[in-house]
Write a protein that holds these residues in place. Structure first.
Motif, PDB file in Angstrom:
ATOM      1  N   SER A 158       0.955  -1.131   0.034  1.00 56.35           N
ATOM      2  CA  SER A 158      -0.260  -0.387   0.256  1.00 56.35           C
ATOM      3  C   SER A 158       1.242   1.543  -0.463  1.00 56.35           C
ATOM      4  CB  SER A 158      -0.558  -0.014   1.301  1.00 56.35           C
ATOM      5  OG  SER A 158      -0.078  -0.604   2.472  1.00 56.35           O
ATOM      6  N   ILE A 161       2.270   1.812  -3.677  1.00 54.64           N
ATOM      7  CA  ILE A 161       0.973   2.953  -4.501  1.00 54.64           C
ATOM      8  C   ILE A 161       1.068   3.508  -4.188  1.00 54.64           C
ATOM      9  CG2 ILE A 161      -1.209   2.550  -4.895  1.00 54.64           C
ATOM     10  CD1 ILE A 161      -0.506  -0.946  -4.409  1.00 54.64           C
ATOM     11  N   ILE A 162       0.932   3.954  -3.029  1.00 49.85           N
ATOM     12  CA  ILE A 162       0.760   5.460  -2.467  1.00 49.85           C
ATOM     13  C   ILE A 162       1.663   6.593  -2.969  1.00 49.85           C
ATOM     14  CG2 ILE A 162       0.348   6.787  -0.474  1.00 49.85           C
ATOM     15  CD1 ILE A 162      -1.458   5.109   0.730  1.00 49.85           C
ATOM     16  N   ILE A 164       3.720   5.983  -5.672  1.00 47.53           N
ATOM     17  CA  ILE A 164       3.772   6.313  -7.081  1.00 47.53           C
ATOM     18  C   ILE A 164       2.537   6.902  -7.524  1.00 47.53           C
ATOM     19  CG2 ILE A 164       2.991   4.855  -9.187  1.00 47.53           C
ATOM     20  CD1 ILE A 164       4.296   2.164  -8.302  1.00 47.53           C
ATOM     21  N   LEU A 165       0.980   7.028  -7.059  1.00 50.76           N
ATOM     22  CA  LEU A 165       0.245   7.694  -7.046  1.00 50.76           C
ATOM     23  C   LEU A 165       0.060   9.384  -6.722  1.00 50.76           C
ATOM     24  CD1 LEU A 165      -2.986   5.510  -6.015  1.00 50.76           C
ATOM     25  CD2 LEU A 165      -1.710   6.056  -8.671  1.00 50.76           C
ATOM     26  N   SER A 166       1.242   9.480  -5.754  1.00 50.65           N
ATOM     27  CA  SER A 166       1.097  10.782  -5.194  1.00 50.65           C
ATOM     28  C   SER A 166       3.263  11.541  -5.550  1.00 50.65           C
ATOM     29  CB  SER A 166       1.530  10.598  -3.552  1.00 50.65           C
ATOM     30  OG  SER A 166       0.540  10.290  -3.221  1.00 50.65           O
ATOM     31  N   ASP A 168       5.899  12.415  -9.154  1.00 50.10           N
ATOM     32  CA  ASP A 168       5.964  12.386 -10.114  1.00 50.10           C
ATOM     33  C   ASP A 168       7.184  10.975 -10.641  1.00 50.10           C
ATOM     34  OD1 ASP A 168       8.042  13.427  -9.804  1.00 50.10           O
ATOM     35  OD2 ASP A 168       7.089  15.281 -10.755  1.00 50.10           O
TER      36      ASP A 168
END
Length: 315
Positions: A158, A161-162, A164-166, A168
């Motif tokens: 998790s 994932i966070i 990668i999404l938060s 660049d």
């Protein structure tokens, strides 16, 4: 004149503080490295006994102990790199550092869960001795290891994932300081970490309390202090102490506040007392108290003493 003397006094005070901090820093470094070398020696002796003993590799409780030693060794080696990265501040590629951070985070959770399984194994051995061989098999132990590692890695998935999404793509091409704080980009990551740690230690704590209570009830029923039930109860109690020492690692933020004037020694305090110390107890629990390991250690020491005596006699 007064201003000049005050300035000289302040400069002298600053120099004394710098010297004091340097002395403390190198003292802690010496203690830390000496403790780590001693631990590695004990770890190597225990693992050599485990891998060279057919009996140890066939009994579940020794297999659980060997797994704990290996997990602790991996954790300490990864932590040692992060320790030196903080002691000698330098930057490294972000993906490289993140692997070490995730590795220490995962293996940190392995030790408590391994303690819980070891306590359950002693509980079954004492409270259900006739079903011990049926329930505690090597296949079930391997399944338990897979579950432990899956649970330890799950919060990190998790976190990945966070992250990668938060962030660049440029973030992963940068050089960063190898520490956990370098990869905390949102408060959600810290929340997940706190929840995972609280869940881990509450679950393991309840299991240890339950198994210790059940084992000691059997010990009191037998009414023999030297019974196997009493010995198993002592082992589980030592597991509880080790769990408490593992929980001390999460009070690092408190010590960070108290020792904010000695930032240079904080990494060593963290590594020596919060990372290494809980892992030192594992070999003691089985190495000194267990008959198999105690006999093998005595044999190794006696053989070395005899070899040295023969060399001296020949010379």
């Amino acid at each position: 004149m007064t201003n000049i003397s005050d300035i000289q006094h302040n400069n002298n005070t600053q120099e004394i503080n710098v010297v004091t901090k340097n002395v403390m820093q190198w003292t802690f470094l010496g203690i830390t490295m000496a403790s780590f070398i001693i631990y590695l020696y004990i770890m190597a002796a225990m693992l050599s006994i485990y891998f060279t003993s057919a009996v140890a590799r066939q009994e579940v409780r020794y297999v659980l102990f060997g797994h704990m030693l290996i997990a602790d060794l991996v954790y300490l080696l990864l932590s040692l790199f992060l320790f030196f990265a903080s002691f000698y501040p330098s930057t490294y590629p972000a993906p490289f550092c993140y692997i070490f951070v995730l590795g220490t985070s995962s293996t940190l959770k392995i030790a408590p869960y391994n303690l819980a399984i070891m306590s359950l194994e002693r509980y079954i051995a004492i409270c259900f001795p006739l079903r011990h061989e049926e329930l505690c098999t090597l296949q079930r132990a391997q399944l338990a290891f897979a579950i432990i590692w899956a649970i330890g890695i799950l919060p990190n998935i998790s976190d990945i994932i966070i992250l990668i999404l938060s962030t660049d793509k440029l973030f992963y091409s940068q050089n960063v300081i190898c520490s956990r704080t370098s990869f905390l980009v949102t408060p959600v990551q810290n929340t997940i970490r706190i929840v995972a740690h609280a869940t881990t230690f509450s679950m393991v704590g309840l299991i240890i309390i339950f198994t210790y209570t059940k084992i000691m009830l059997v010990a009191f029923r037998v009414d023999l202090r030297k019974s196997s039930a009493a010995k198993a109860g002592t082992t589980v109690m030592l597991h509880a102490i080790q769990l408490l020492l593992c929980m001390v690692a999460y009070s690092y933020s408190i010590f960070e506040t108290l020792l904010r004037d000695y930032v240079s020694v904080l990494p060593m305090v963290n590594f020596c007392f919060f990372m290494c110390l809980p892992r030192f107890i594992s070999p003691i629990i089985y190495g000194i108290r267990d008959e198999l390991f105690r006999k093998r250690i005595k044999n190794v020491l006696c053989c070395r003493c005899q070899k040295q005596y023969r060399k001296q006699a020949v010379s």
